[in-house]
Design a protein around this motif. Structure first.
Motif, PDB file in Angstrom:
ATOM      1  N   ARG A1460      51.281  45.827  40.886  1.00 56.11           N
ATOM      2  CA  ARG A1460      49.749  45.103  41.435  1.00 56.11           C
ATOM      3  C   ARG A1460      50.339  44.256  40.434  1.00 56.11           C
ATOM      4  N   ARG A1465      48.136  40.727  42.313  1.00 54.52           N
ATOM      5  CA  ARG A1465      47.437  40.162  41.443  1.00 54.52           C
ATOM      6  C   ARG A1465      47.753  38.818  41.782  1.00 54.52           C
ATOM      7  N   THR A1514      45.673  52.030  41.144  1.00 52.92           N
ATOM      8  CA  THR A1514      46.193  50.371  41.476  1.00 52.92           C
ATOM      9  C   THR A1514      45.151  49.809  43.198  1.00 52.92           C
ATOM     10  N   PHE A1518      43.566  47.245  43.444  1.00 53.84           N
ATOM     11  CA  PHE A1518      43.405  46.467  44.820  1.00 53.84           C
ATOM     12  C   PHE A1518      41.728  45.923  45.182  1.00 53.84           C
TER      13      PHE A1518
END
Length: 1648
Positions: A1460, A1465, A1514, A1518
């Motif tokens: 993540r 990210r 996540t 996301f």
């Protein structure tokens, strides 16, 4: 004269004149009537005397003739009374010397006239004698008339009695003596005669003109005496017709005896003697020579009886013959120098008188004459010089001796002289008995004196009867005196001193010896050592064996020598024969006879006449031995030529009745001549004992002169000792035992003794006699100290010959005589003061005896040697001034040479002696210490255990207490001895103790190093084995180490162990003393030792050792291989310790690189041995030496590089070969499976850091790669369960291996060239540790070895991520493989509840997180470089996220977080393809539609729920991203998170659990887990959807979520979900936010 110068005024003269006046007055009164003329003359004399008395100046001589006239007239008066008165007055006048020459003539005339009238003869003789003795006025015719007057009265007549004749004879002798005395004084010049006083000779006899008056008187008197004896008319003594021949011969005897000087001073007298006296004697001898005793003709051998027609010779007249022999004696005694020829005749005639055909009295007279001659050494010397030494002269001296001997033998041949008395018995008195003839010894003589009997019978007119035995007594005395005289001639005054010494010694000793049975020390006389001889090492005063003579002219000395030689040659044969006969026949006199033979033997030896000496010795020996006793060596001595033709060989002796039997014994076994049988027993009588005493005395006193005759002497003594049963005892003396005495008593009482003659001596007395003989025998050899060197060698040689005979006899297994060996011992003990002279001859022979197979011979041989050696050291202790190094060595050499004798009994005695010497004389051995050590260390395989133990006790004493005494030069021999005992195989404890002794020696060397260095400063070479160029003390140390190193390869393990420990303990404790060159020698010892150990280990057997029934051996030592393994450990460890402690020093010694390489080679070889003990010890040694090398201060350079390069090579060789299979056995036997121990592997790995820190700068990538291979190999080996590994083992091998790589890791961070190799090594190590079968695998189960290796790789990457980009895929792949292996291992452990090992997967997962945290940013920045990384990353993450043991757990959640943060990210973005693959993994984790396993526990279910929740979060996060659409693939995937399917699944599950509301039974565990997961997922999804930005969540999704709410409420109301109430509550609470109105901008949700 008293009144020559006197005057009448003198008082005495006046008194005398008064007396004369009175005498004349008396005479006047007597003759007043009958002889008026005499009266008138008396008155005139009175008047003259009165006038002279009144005149002081008047002289007596003026009136003497006037007053003498009346006295002469009175003598002519024929009146006896008046004559007697007148003669008295005349005598008074003569006595007062009141008569002058004229008056003397008147007086002589008066006396002559009275003599013709035969009146007052005695008075006349008195007056004549008074006149001659008181004055010298009578000469010439006056003297002749006086002599005639006296000589007329000699012959007895009718009117003359015998007393008058005797008085006249005495007066004549007196007057003749006075005449010759005056002549002698006149010749000397002390007497002068007034010519006026001499009356002119009126007859026609004329004396030589040059004679003086007194000499004329003497000459004329002698001449007329000869005439008268010869029955001729006198020439000067007119008026004498004849005189008795006997009287004339007596006068000649007196003159020749008393006045011999005048014959030498006045030639005329000598002429008379030679021409007249000698002729007279020869003529008068004629009847004696021609006459033969009639009764002897038929009995004398070789003498024919006179025929009937033979004329009868004139019978000799005893008085004349006797006086003739007296004259001969005088002439020979006093005039032999001037009458050589005449004396030869006289002596020949005298010798003839000894013939057997002469009357006994004649033979007796001749013997007495010869006896007088024999007592005079000078006379016998003159005989020999004048006759025997002349080429054509008669050997008078030899004839005399032979005649005496023949006379002695003839007495026993002529049996008619004295009848045999055998039947009547033998008188108990001294004498001679032989062949049935008894002759008593009726007269004895003091030495040097002759007491004649028959030749002094001057008053006998007929031959006397000769006493029985008188002849043999005198003949015996003559023989003895001849020997005495010869001895005096040869020895001079020394003879008397020797005789006195002999007699004193005899008197002192004999009384103590008789019937004594005490030890020798009690009966030996106390002698003063100050009286001993000097010519052989003693004090200054000579003794009986010294030959001290004054220095004389060489010519004279040679002449004297020849004379002495001739004396012996002329006499010895007759003397020996004669004395032998006497000795054979002697009763009670044997001792003196034998003493005479001793003296002759001594003198003969001094002069050098060996035949004479040997004959005397042979005579003594034959007397000492029993009759018919056969001794071969005496047979040659007995074969002497007879000195007289009539002598015959003596017949076989009859039984001897004369002597007591002292002992009966068996003869000594000996080699008998062929055909001769040895006697079964022999008798020793008192005669033999006496002879033995004499023989012993001769040997003791006269040893210097015996020379080659020692052999018969010793042979005789040996036989006698054997017969008497004397046995050798301590010190070599012969002792009588009670056992032998009892045996003798038994023999004496046996049937054989029935025929023994004589009386038997009691046993006690026999023992006393034998003890005395034993003491004398010992003194013989004690007296050898007085012998000169040559004589001593003769004695030793004889003893050796005697011993050789005994040894030859013993070879036939017959009992040998030990006499010679025992006496060699005694001889050696007595001559310690000159040990160089006697030691070798004695000990060399004794060494031969020690090798004899007969045990008794050997016993006494070694007894003699050991006793001698001890006595020699005792002597040196008492006489330190005589000690020299040569003597010390000489003394101990025989004892050392006994080492060559293989008989164990000899070795035992040798060691006993050595032990006694060490205990009592250890500090005195000095230079003999090397020999002593040779004795101690001479051990052999055939020696018994007891012998070895005895020898070792000596070695212990030396090494323990006597090293200081042994001295520095002997230390090497002490070491050799200790090593020899350590090598012996008879007794293990001795070997071990011997090794301990070597430690004692090293301690001694250390503590006494300064003293030893000083003592050895000049030493050339102490230890020849090695290090010859070293200092002496270092050579000793090297010798010690060499001995110990040799023992380290000894076949027996305990000895090897002790030797190894001692060797390296010594080096460690005392190695600091060695100089650098010595260390080179030490290394030259240690490495060959290691090589030998290596070789022996290779060939050692693996069969179990047979230890017997009573010895237990641990299983680790029950084979030879295992025992050698111990030795390998000890030796290699010891050598390593040496390097460890002395590394700095060793680098400066010799070729250190070579030594270092050799050591590492040995370490390598030993480390690869298939023995845990050896291999581990080798590695520890490796570790030790490497650590020492690291501490050493080495100058950088070639040496240092070589050292560490060799160490690295050795390490790699060991590590590479670990785990290799052993080659197949040559004999086809299966090879034992072997694997190294954990301890071995751990130690091996631990060594590397020590090496690496010194090779760090030169460490290459190839080295790192090699290191990785080695460590992987090590960790891949499955260790064996060795007893060497402790129960609580320390860090695992992999940990130490990791530590090794960690050191390289640090270096790689500096030198990036090493990174790749380091990563490879770490990953290879991790792979090895993850195998599970090796050391790494075993360790990983307990300590996460693989995880640690991967962690190290991860750390290395994190430390240098940029430089390690290429290795990142490999790292990920390693982590991936590791986690898969850990999953398998976890399943294996889950089946074994006993295994408490922790999980490695979590650690690996954590490492992955760390690596990704470091590598993902770099990978995003340089995707091209990390292409491979991005390709394998999804695969790795898939395993870590979903597969056990880490999938779905906390590690998975962390990985989801990494994805993540660093992929979804982070910026810049990851490559889309990789991102999509990763997102798919998250989506799969969020969906997680797999049913849970029934065996999962609550914790695992919770972890799964959390993992899914994280994935949901996540995904939801996301999905809220602005660029989430960029990750969608091209297939129209508008819901990358798949929320709709999830919500449908949730609704389905909840509905299934709430369908049966009436069922109150709790849900099963797996269903409860499922519902709990669903509820948590709903809560998570709800929370995520609420957090999502507006517009990101589809309305349909919200609707589906709201539709689940009623089902949740029903589930909460159901009783089956009680266990999940928390999850229900959590899910319901998430719906709280949905009950509120949304913000104004947002479209409100539909109402519930």
């Amino acid at each position: 004269m008293a009144f020559v110068s006197a005057v009448t005024g003198d008082d005495s003269t006046k008194k005398f004149m008064d007396v004369l006046q009175n005498d004349f007055k008396t005479l006047s009164l007597e003759t007043k009537k009958k002889y008026p003329q005499i009266r008138e003359a008396c008155d005139e004399a009175i008047e003259k005397l009165s006038l002279a008395a009144n005149n002081p100046q008047a002289s007596l001589y003026g009136v003497v003739n006037q007053i003498l006239y009346p006295l002469v007239q009175g003598c002519e008066s024929k009146d006896v009374k008046i004559i007697k008165f007148c003669l008295g007055t005349i005598q008074r006048l003569i006595a007062q010397q009141g008569i002058d020459a004229k008056g003397a003539r008147h007086v002589v005339d008066c006396l002559f006239n009275l003599g013709q009238s035969n009146m007052m003869e005695l008075k006349l003789l008195q007056t004549a004698a008074l006149l001659m003795t008181t004055s010298d006025l009578v000469h010439g015719d006056t003297l002749a008339r006086t002599m005639v007057m006296c000589m007329r009265m000699v012959s007895p007549g009718e009117t003359r009695d015998v007393s008058t004749s005797h008085a006249a004879a005495a007066t004549v002798r007196q007057l003749a003596a006075l005449v010759f005395e005056r002549a002698l004084h006149e010749a000397d010049g002390t007497l002068k005669v007034n010519p006026n006083d001499v009356r002119i000779i009126t007859n026609t006899v004329k004396a030589p003109k040059d004679l003086k008056p007194c000499a004329v008187d003497a000459y004329l008197i002698l001449q007329d005496i000869i005439q008268l004896v010869n029955s001729d008319a006198p020439l000067w003594l007119i008026g004498i017709s004849d005189v008795p021949k006997t009287f004339g011969l007596e006068l000649l005897d007196t003159i020749l005896t008393d006045f011999s000087a005048i014959f030498f001073k006045i030639p005329d007298f000598r002429f008379l003697l030679k021409e007249h006296v000698c002729a007279l004697i020869i003529r008068l001898f004629s009847p004696n020579v021609k006459y033969r005793a009639a009764f002897t003709a038929a009995h004398i051998p070789g003498l024919a009886a006179a025929g009937p027609g033979s004329p009868v010779p004139e019978r000799p007249h005893f008085p004349v013959t006797m006086r003739l022999l007296r004259l001969v004696s005088v002439i020979v005694h006093k005039y032999h120098q001037v009458l050589i020829t005449e004396c030869e005749i006289f002596l020949s005639l005298t010798i003839k008188f000894l013939d057997p055909d002469k009357p006994l009295w004649q033979r007796a007279l001749a013997l007495e004459v010869l006896h007088k001659m024999t007592i005079q050494p000078l006379l016998l010397k003159a005989f020999c010089e004048c006759y025997d030494m002349r080429p054509h002269a008669t050997n008078i001296f030899q004839d005399i001796v032979n005649a005496l001997g023949a006379y002695v033998q003839s007495l026993f041949v002529a049996q008619q002289v004295n009848a045999s008395i055998a039947a009547s018995g033998i008188p108990q008195q001294a004498g001679f008995y032989w062949k049935g003839v008894w002759l008593p010894l009726c007269v004895t003589f003091e030495p040097g004196t002759a007491k004649s009997v028959y030749i002094e019978m001057l008053d006998r007119t007929e031959a006397p009867t000769i006493q029985d035995g008188y002849g043999i007594s005198v003949a015996y005395a003559c023989l003895v005196e001849i020997i005495r005289s010869i001895a005096i001639t040869v020895e001079g005054s020394e003879y008397f001193r020797l005789q006195a010494l002999y007699e004193d010694t005899q008197n002192d000793i004999e009384e103590k010896e008789i019937n004594s049975n005490k030890p020798n020390k009690e009966i030996e006389p106390k002698t003063d050592n100050s009286k001993e001889i000097t010519n052989n090492g003693h004090t200054g005063e000579p003794d009986q064996n010294s030959n001290v003579v004054e220095k004389i002219d060489p010519d004279v000395e040679e002449k004297e020598r020849l004379l002495r030689l001739q004396l012996i040659k002329s006499s010895w044969c007759g003397l020996v024969w004669g004395l032998s006969v006497l000795a054979e026949a002697s009763i009670g006199e044997l001792e003196n006879i034998l003493r005479a033979i001793q003296t002759l033997a001594r003198v003969s030896g001094k002069v050098g006449v060996s035949s004479a000496r040997d004959a005397c010795i042979g005579a003594l020996c034959r007397c000492a031995l029993p009759a018919q006793y056969c001794v071969p060596v005496l047979g040659a001595l007995a074969a002497l030529a007879s000195p007289w033709p009539a002598a015959r060989a003596p017949p076989a002796p009859a039984p001897d009745l004369r002597h007591h039997v002292v002992w009966v014994g068996t003869p000594l076994p000996q080699a008998q001549p062929q055909g001769q049988q040895q006697q079964s027993f022999v008798m020793v009588t008192s005669r033999h004992v006496t002879a033995m005493r004499a023989l012993l005395e001769a040997a003791r006193r006269d040893g210097d002169t015996i020379q080659q005759a020692w052999l018969p002497v010793l042979t005789t003594l040996q036989h006698l000792v054997w017969i008497l049963g004397l046995k050798p005892s301590t010190g070599g003396s012969m002792k009588a035992s009670r056992a032998s005495a009892d045996a003798n008593a038994v023999m004496s009482t046996s049937a054989v003794m029935a025929d023994l003659p004589g009386q038997q001596v009691p046993v006690a007395e026999s023992l006393g006699v034998m003890s005395a003989l034993s003491a004398m025998l010992s003194r013989v050899f004690e007296a050898s100290k007085n012998l000169d060197d040559v004589a001593l060698h003769h004695l030793i040689d004889a003893l050796c010959k005697l011993s050789n005979e005994a040894m030859d006899l013993a070879y036939s297994n017959r009992e040998p005589s030990l006499f010679a060996v025992a006496k060699l011992l005694e001889t050696g003990l007595a001559n310690m003061h000159r040990i160089e002279v006697m030691w070798r001859p004695i000990t060399n022979h004794l060494l031969e005896v020690c090798q004899h197979p007969h045990i008794r011979m050997r016993e006494w041989g070694v007894e003699a040697i050991t006793y001698l050696v001890q006595a020699a050291f005792q002597y040196h202790h008492n006489n330190p001034a005589q000690v020299t190094e040569a003597r010390e060595r000489l003394i101990l050499e025989p004892l050392a040479e006994l080492c060559a004798v293989r008989h164990c009994d000899v070795r035992a005695r040798q060691l006993e002696c050595a032990a006694r010497l060490l205990h009592s004389r250890g500090e005195q051995l000095g230079a003999a210490w090397p020999l002593m050590m040779e004795i101690i260390s001479a051990i052999s395989s055939h020696h018994s255990e007891q012998l070895v133990r005895s020898a070792f006790q000596c070695a212990q004493l030396v090494a323990g207490d006597l090293l200081g005494c042994a001295g520095p030069r002997c230390l090497r021999r002490v070491l050799a001895a200790a090593a020899a005992f350590a090598r012996q195989t008879k007794e293990l404890n001795i070997s071990l103790t011997a090794v301990g002794l070597m430690w004692n020696i090293s301690d001694y060397l250390y503590h006494n190093r300064d003293k030893l260095s000083a003592a050895l400063a000049n030493e050339v070479n102490v230890g020849p084995e090695t290090g010859a160029d070293l200092p002496p003390l270092d050579r000793l140390w090297i010798s010690l180490y060499l001995r110990l190193s040799e023992l380290c390869t000894e076949p027996r393990a305990p000895v090897r162990r002790a030797a190894s420990q001692t060797l390296f303990s010594c080096i460690g404790a005392h190695g600091t003393l060695l100089a650098p060159p010595a260390w080179r020698s030490l290394l030259a010892i240690l490495f060959p030792m290691l090589d030998q150990v290596q070789n022996q280990s290779n060939i050692a057997s693996s069969e179990k050792v047979d230890t017997g029934e009573h010895i237990l051996i641990h299983h680790t030592r029950n084979t030879a291989q295992k025992q050698w393994a111990e030795t390998q450990v000890l030796t290699l460890s010891g050598v390593s310790r040496v390097f460890h402690s002395r590394f700095q020093l060793l680098t400066t010694v010799g070729d250190f690189n070579r030594s270092w390489t050799a050591l590492l080679d040995y370490i390598t070889d030993f480390a690869l041995r298939r023995s845990h003990e050896v291999s581990v010890a080798a590695l520890k040694s490796f570790q030790e030496v490497v650590s020492a090398a690291g501490r050493a201060e080495l100058d950088g350079g070639v040496l240092q590089k070589r050292i560490w390069a060799a160490a690295w090579a050795a390490w790699t060789n060991i590590a590479s070969a670990v785990g290799e299979e052993a080659p197949a056995s040559e004999d086809g036997k299966p090879v034992e499976v072997y694997s190294p121990s954990l301890n071995f592997l751990t130690t091996l790995v631990q060594i590397f850091p020590l090496i690496f820190q010194n090779i760090r700068p030169t460490f290459t990538p190839a080295d790192v790669q090699k290191l990785g291979e080695c460590l992987s190999n090590i960790c891949s080996v499955e260790p064996s369960a060795s007893a060497l590994d402790s129960l609580g083992a320390g860090a695992p091998v992999s940990l130490h291996a990791l530590h090794c790589l960690d050191t390289v890791h640090k270096e790689a961070l500096v030198r990036h060239a090493l990174l790749a190799s380091t990563f490879g090594a770490l990953l290879r190590l991790a792979g090895a540790c993850g195998g599970g079968a090796g050391a790494g695998g075993v360790a990983s189960s307990g300590g996460g070895a693989m995880a640690r290796c991967l962690g190290a790789a991860a750390a290395l990457y994190r430390a240098a991520p940029a430089a390690s980009a290429a290795q990142l895929p490999e790292l990920l792949q390693a982590l991936h493989s590791a986690v898969k292996k850990s999953g398998v291992e976890k399943r294996r452990r889950s089946n074994d509840s006993r295994d408490p090992q922790p999980d490695d997967a979590t650690q690996i997962s954590s490492l992955l997180l760390q690596v990704l945290a470091t590598g993902l940013p770099l990978a995003r920045e340089r995707p091209d470089e990390y292409e491979k990384f991005w390709d394998i990353l999804p695969t790795v993450l898939e395993t870590f996220m979903f597969e056990p043991p880490v999938g779905g757990g906390a590690s998975g959640r962390q990985l989801v977080g990494v994805v993540r943060e660093h992929v979804l990210r982070a910026a810049p973005r990851a490559p889309p393809r990789a991102a999509r693959r990763l997102l798919a993994l998250v989506r799969a984790g969020a969906a997680h539609a797999h049913l849970p396993h029934h065996d999962q526990n609550e914790q695992e279910l919770r972890e799964r729920e959390e993992f899914a929740r994280t994935c949901f979060e996540t995904l939801l996060q996301f999905s809220m991203l602005d660029d989430a659409e960029s990750l969608a693939d091209g297939d129209g995937d508008s819901d990358p998170l798949a929320i709709m399917p999830l919500l449908d699944r949730f609704q389905e599950v909840i509905t299934r659990y709430t369908r049966d509301e009436d069922n109150t039974e709790p849900l099963p565990r797996h269903q409860l887990s499922e519902i709990s997961f669903v509820l948590k997922a709903i809560a998570t999804l709800t929370e995520s959807m609420k957090k999502a930005p507006p517009g990101k969540v589809d309305g349909v999704a919200w609707q589906k979520l709201i539709d689940i709410y009623p089902s949740l409420v029903r589930l909460a109301a159901s009783g089956r979900a009680c266990a999940a109430r928390g999850a229900v509550r959590g899910a319901l609470l998430q719906f709280a936010a949905l009950l509120a109105a949304p913000p104004p901008a947002a479209t409100p949700p539909a109402p519930l």
